[in-house]
Design an enzyme around this catalytic site. Structure first.
Site, short mmCIF file in Angstrom:
data_model
loop_
_atom_site.label_atom_id
_atom_site.label_comp_id
_atom_site.label_asym_id
_atom_site.label_seq_id
_atom_site.Cartn_x
_atom_site.Cartn_y
_atom_site.Cartn_z
N GLY A 178 1.03 -1.74 -0.15
CA GLY A 178 -0.40 0.51 -0.30
C GLY A 178 1.02 1.15 -0.42
N ALA A 414 -11.56 11.19 -32.65
CA ALA A 414 -10.13 11.79 -32.09
C ALA A 414 -9.84 13.47 -32.12
CB ALA A 414 -8.70 10.74 -32.84
C1 HXC Z 1 9.62 -2.42 10.25
C2 HXC Z 1 11.46 -2.29 9.01
C3 HXC Z 1 10.50 -2.51 7.91
C4 HXC Z 1 9.13 -2.21 8.16
C5 HXC Z 1 12.60 -2.52 7.27
N1 HXC Z 1 12.06 -2.34 8.21
N2 HXC Z 1 10.69 -1.91 6.46
N3 HXC Z 1 10.95 -2.09 9.90
N4 HXC Z 1 9.00 -2.05 9.24
N5 HXC Z 1 7.77 -2.74 7.00
C6 HXC Z 1 13.81 -2.40 8.81
C7 HXC Z 1 14.70 -3.50 8.80
O1 HXC Z 1 13.84 -4.67 9.72
C8 HXC Z 1 16.36 -2.82 8.80
O2 HXC Z 1 16.15 -3.09 10.77
C9 HXC Z 1 15.58 -2.01 8.19
O3 HXC Z 1 14.70 -1.26 8.32
C10 HXC Z 1 16.19 -1.55 7.06
O4 HXC Z 1 15.44 -3.10 6.46
P1 HXC Z 1 16.54 -3.84 5.49
O5 HXC Z 1 16.03 -5.18 5.53
O6 HXC Z 1 17.80 -4.16 6.34
O7 HXC Z 1 16.51 -3.38 4.02
P2 HXC Z 1 16.92 -3.37 2.14
O8 HXC Z 1 17.74 -5.06 2.91
O9 HXC Z 1 17.39 -2.40 1.31
O10 HXC Z 1 15.59 -4.28 2.20
C11 HXC Z 1 14.37 -3.29 2.15
C12 HXC Z 1 13.06 -3.38 1.77
C13 HXC Z 1 13.13 -4.49 3.60
C14 HXC Z 1 13.54 -4.50 0.73
C15 HXC Z 1 11.73 -2.72 2.07
O11 HXC Z 1 13.06 -4.13 4.59
C16 HXC Z 1 11.39 -5.28 3.03
O12 HXC Z 1 10.70 -6.28 2.48
N6 HXC Z 1 10.66 -4.51 4.23
C17 HXC Z 1 9.63 -5.11 4.65
C18 HXC Z 1 8.71 -4.60 3.23
C19 HXC Z 1 7.07 -4.37 3.72
O13 HXC Z 1 6.26 -6.04 2.91
N7 HXC Z 1 6.82 -4.06 4.50
C20 HXC Z 1 5.15 -4.01 4.45
C21 HXC Z 1 4.56 -3.67 2.88
S1 HXC Z 1 2.68 -3.63 3.50
P3 HXC Z 1 17.70 -2.92 11.33
O14 HXC Z 1 16.99 -2.46 13.04
O15 HXC Z 1 18.05 -4.48 11.36
O16 HXC Z 1 18.63 -2.25 10.43
C22 HXC Z 1 2.69 -1.77 4.02
C23 HXC Z 1 0.51 -1.60 3.51
C24 HXC Z 1 0.55 -0.37 4.12
O17 HXC Z 1 3.19 -0.86 3.07
C25 HXC Z 1 -0.68 -0.67 3.50
C26 HXC Z 1 -1.29 1.09 3.45
C27 HXC Z 1 -2.88 0.91 2.93
#
Ligand code: HXC
Length: 523
Positions: A178, A414
């Site tokens: 999202g 168009a």
């Molecule tokens: C809490 C998070 C986080 C999240 C990343 N981090 N995403 N913490 N909530 N959503 C934290 C990690 O734990 C990590 O903490 C630090 O941020 C850096 O992340 P990495 O994974 O080490 O970075 P990277 O390898 O560059 O990968 C980036 C990434 C990955 C691909 C974005 O972090 C990821 O897949 N995150 C989750 C994505 C996700 O599923 N989000 C929710 C989507 S749904 P530390 O402490 O280890 O440094 C959503 C719903 C919105 O957003 C709805 C709106 C309607």
């Protein structure tokens, strides 16, 4: 018991400086190095590049999360992973927020969202644009439904601000789920090229598990894919600095809010300058393609044209330029791609652009050279009826000055969709090379003379003869001009001058609409 003794002001200031130092370090040295290692700048570095030096003012600097779950109580950071505030860009007031990936991955929780919302509230009160620099792991998992509520609040602000203040997003990191929808709700999305930058609703891993499709991050959601295929991205930036440069250039064409006129610039280019090359750019032979941008560059002031959606739906060209110093939005068919026919993407692209221009007091100039809407099952099944209607809606709805110049072919639906008198165009001009009719010569003749052609001794010859007759009648602007559908037939070299004079006359245009809650554009 010793009474609490308040430290001296010197000590308090020293403590404040230490705390501010901590704020400026974001998630710490290690995370900053990691960020740099990916070729990305930090949120603060990005804001420093964006704003005039020393002109950024931060809000809610010390705000942090209230959540305690999953150890967040021991892992708090001032600012909560987003920097928000206002400052000056090229001397004009602008609000911005930049997500800080070094703090909890720039993830969005309650406080983080609240900071963005506060920036928007102030921006709306004072009528200033908002720029969002997105670099985030999405909804903060530890804050559960509060994160989702936070996104809801940001989306709502995006919508409340739509049409009131310009909103620009720079995609400067990942955006998944999202999280992609705030950028999508803003007016313009600038995305940086490279592995560290991508956006999709569902990532490659889940895509593979759920439908068995294997795709890389970049092929699923990189800048090029979104600029060429999905149309989500309006501008591709070569790197971080380029994204800032594009943002500033874009802002230079936009008013700060819907109550202002777009910024006038004395460009020094004479309004009555003849467009000498116009005749040689547009071939009179209507099947010969040419790139309409060559003409646009010659019409606008000093050849400066900021093309929007340059790589998507290239059969229509849209973008900003100036004529006699005044900003205009240009919508032009480009026969270099699909002969300039309008398909569903071209209709979407043009309609959104026209509506932006109308919301922000930017006159729209149409340059017409189109054989019609694209035929065939592919387009019909995808809804060319529904999508094509958006252009009609957008032009008819727009109350800004609208000037149309038909340079060559203008056929069928168009013709109407490119803005004609009955749809609300203020002025319609045509070059002597214009062809205006319900449909192209061959199609028309085959319908009108089907029986005669079938029963003719020499059908080919009769077809040719009828096509020639049809062309004589309609492959010119005069039939339509005699009927009062064209204000004047002009020499190509006079195009700029004619538009400039029209814009001057239309400067104080007032056009009113029936009061309503909102219209219902076919989406
Ligand atoms: C809490 C998070 C986080 C999240 C990343 N981090 N995403 N913490 N909530 N959503 C934290 C990690 O734990 C990590 O903490 C630090 O941020 C850096 O992340 P990495 O994974 O080490 O970075 P990277 O390898 O560059 O990968 C980036 C990434 C990955 C691909 C974005 O972090 C990821 O897949 N995150 C989750 C994505 C996700 O599923 N989000 C929710 C989507 S749904 P530390 O402490 O280890 O440094 C959503 C719903 C919105 O957003 C709805 C709106 C309607």
């Amino acid at each position: 018991m010793a009474l609490y003794e308040k430290p001296s002001m010197d000590k308090l200031i020293e403590d404040l400086k230490i705390l501010k130092e901590k704020v400026y370090k974001g998630g710490g040295e290690e995370k900053i190095n990691f960020q740099h290692g990916k070729g990305k700048l930090t949120a603060r570095e990005r804001l420093n590049q964006l704003f005039d030096e020393g002109k950024f003012n931060e809000i809610l600097t010390f705000a942090t999360t209230r959540a305690t779950e999953f150890g967040l109580d021991k892992n708090r950071f001032y600012g909560d992973g987003v920097i928000a505030g206002w400052g000056k860009i090229d001397g004009r007031q602008v609000f911005a927020y930049a997500q800080d990936f070094t703090i909890l991955g720039g993830s969005l929780g309650e406080t983080h969202a609240n900071k963005i919302v506060r920036a928007y509230e102030l921006a709306l009160k004072v009528g200033a644009p908002v720029i969002g620099i997105n670099d985030s792991g999405g909804a903060r998992i530890q804050e559960g439904a509060l994160s989702l509520e936070g996104y809801g609040a940001v989306f709502k602000m995006n919508v409340m601000a739509s049409g009131v203040i310009p909103q620009i997003t720079i995609m400067a990191g990942p955006a998944a789920g999202g999280a992609v929808y705030s950028p999508a709700l803003t007016d313009f999305l600038i995305m940086i090229k490279g592995d560290a930058y991508y956006m999709f609703v569902t990532g490659p891993e889940i895509t593979k598990v759920s439908i068995g499709e294997e795709v890389s991050y970049q092929d699923l959601g990189g800048a090029i894919i979104h600029a060429t295929k999905s149309g989500v991205v309006h501008f591709v930036a070569e790197n971080e600095q380029d994204a800032i440069n594009i943002t500033k250039r874009l802002l230079s064409y936009l008013p700060s809010n819907n109550m202002e006129e777009p910024p006038y610039v004395d460009t020094g280019d004479p309004a009555d300058r003849a467009v000498q090359s116009a005749e040689s750019i547009v071939p009179t032979d209507s099947v010969k393609p040419f790139d309409i941008r060559d003409l646009i560059y010659n019409i606008v002031d000093n050849s400066e044209f900021l093309e929007v959606h340059k790589l998507w739906a290239q059969n229509i060209t849209v973008g900003f330029g100036r004529i006699n110093g005044n900003v205009v939005g240009i919508v032009a068919n480009n026969s270099a791609y699909y002969g300039g026919a309008i398909d569903i993407d071209a209709a979407d692209k043009a309609a959104r652009f026209i509506r932006f221009c109308d919301a922000f007091n930017i006159p729209v100039i149409s340059l017409v050279d189109t054989p019609g809407y694209v035929p065939g099952t592919d387009q019909e099944y995808k809804g060319i009826i529904r999508h094509g209607a958006k252009m009609l809606y957008a032009f008819a709805e727009a109350t800004v000055p609208k000037i149309t110049v038909i340079v060559r072919r203008s056929y069928g639906g168009a013709h109407i969709a490119m803005s004609i008198k009955s749809l609300g165009a203020d002025l319609v001009y045509a070059w002597p090379s214009a062809e205006i009719a319900v449909t192209g010569p061959e199609g028309a003749v085959r319908i009108l003379y089907r029986r005669e052609i079938q029963s003719a001794q020499n059908p080919e010859e009769l077809l040719k003869q009828k096509i020639t007759e049809y062309k004589k009648l309609f492959a010119n602007p005069y039939w339509a001009a005699e009927k009062g559908l064209i204000d004047d037939v002009i020499e190509p070299k006079d195009t700029r001058n004619v538009i400039a004079r029209g814009l001057e006359m239309l400067r104080n245009k007032r056009e009113f609409r029936y009061p309503k809650k909102h219209g219902n554009i076919p989406l």
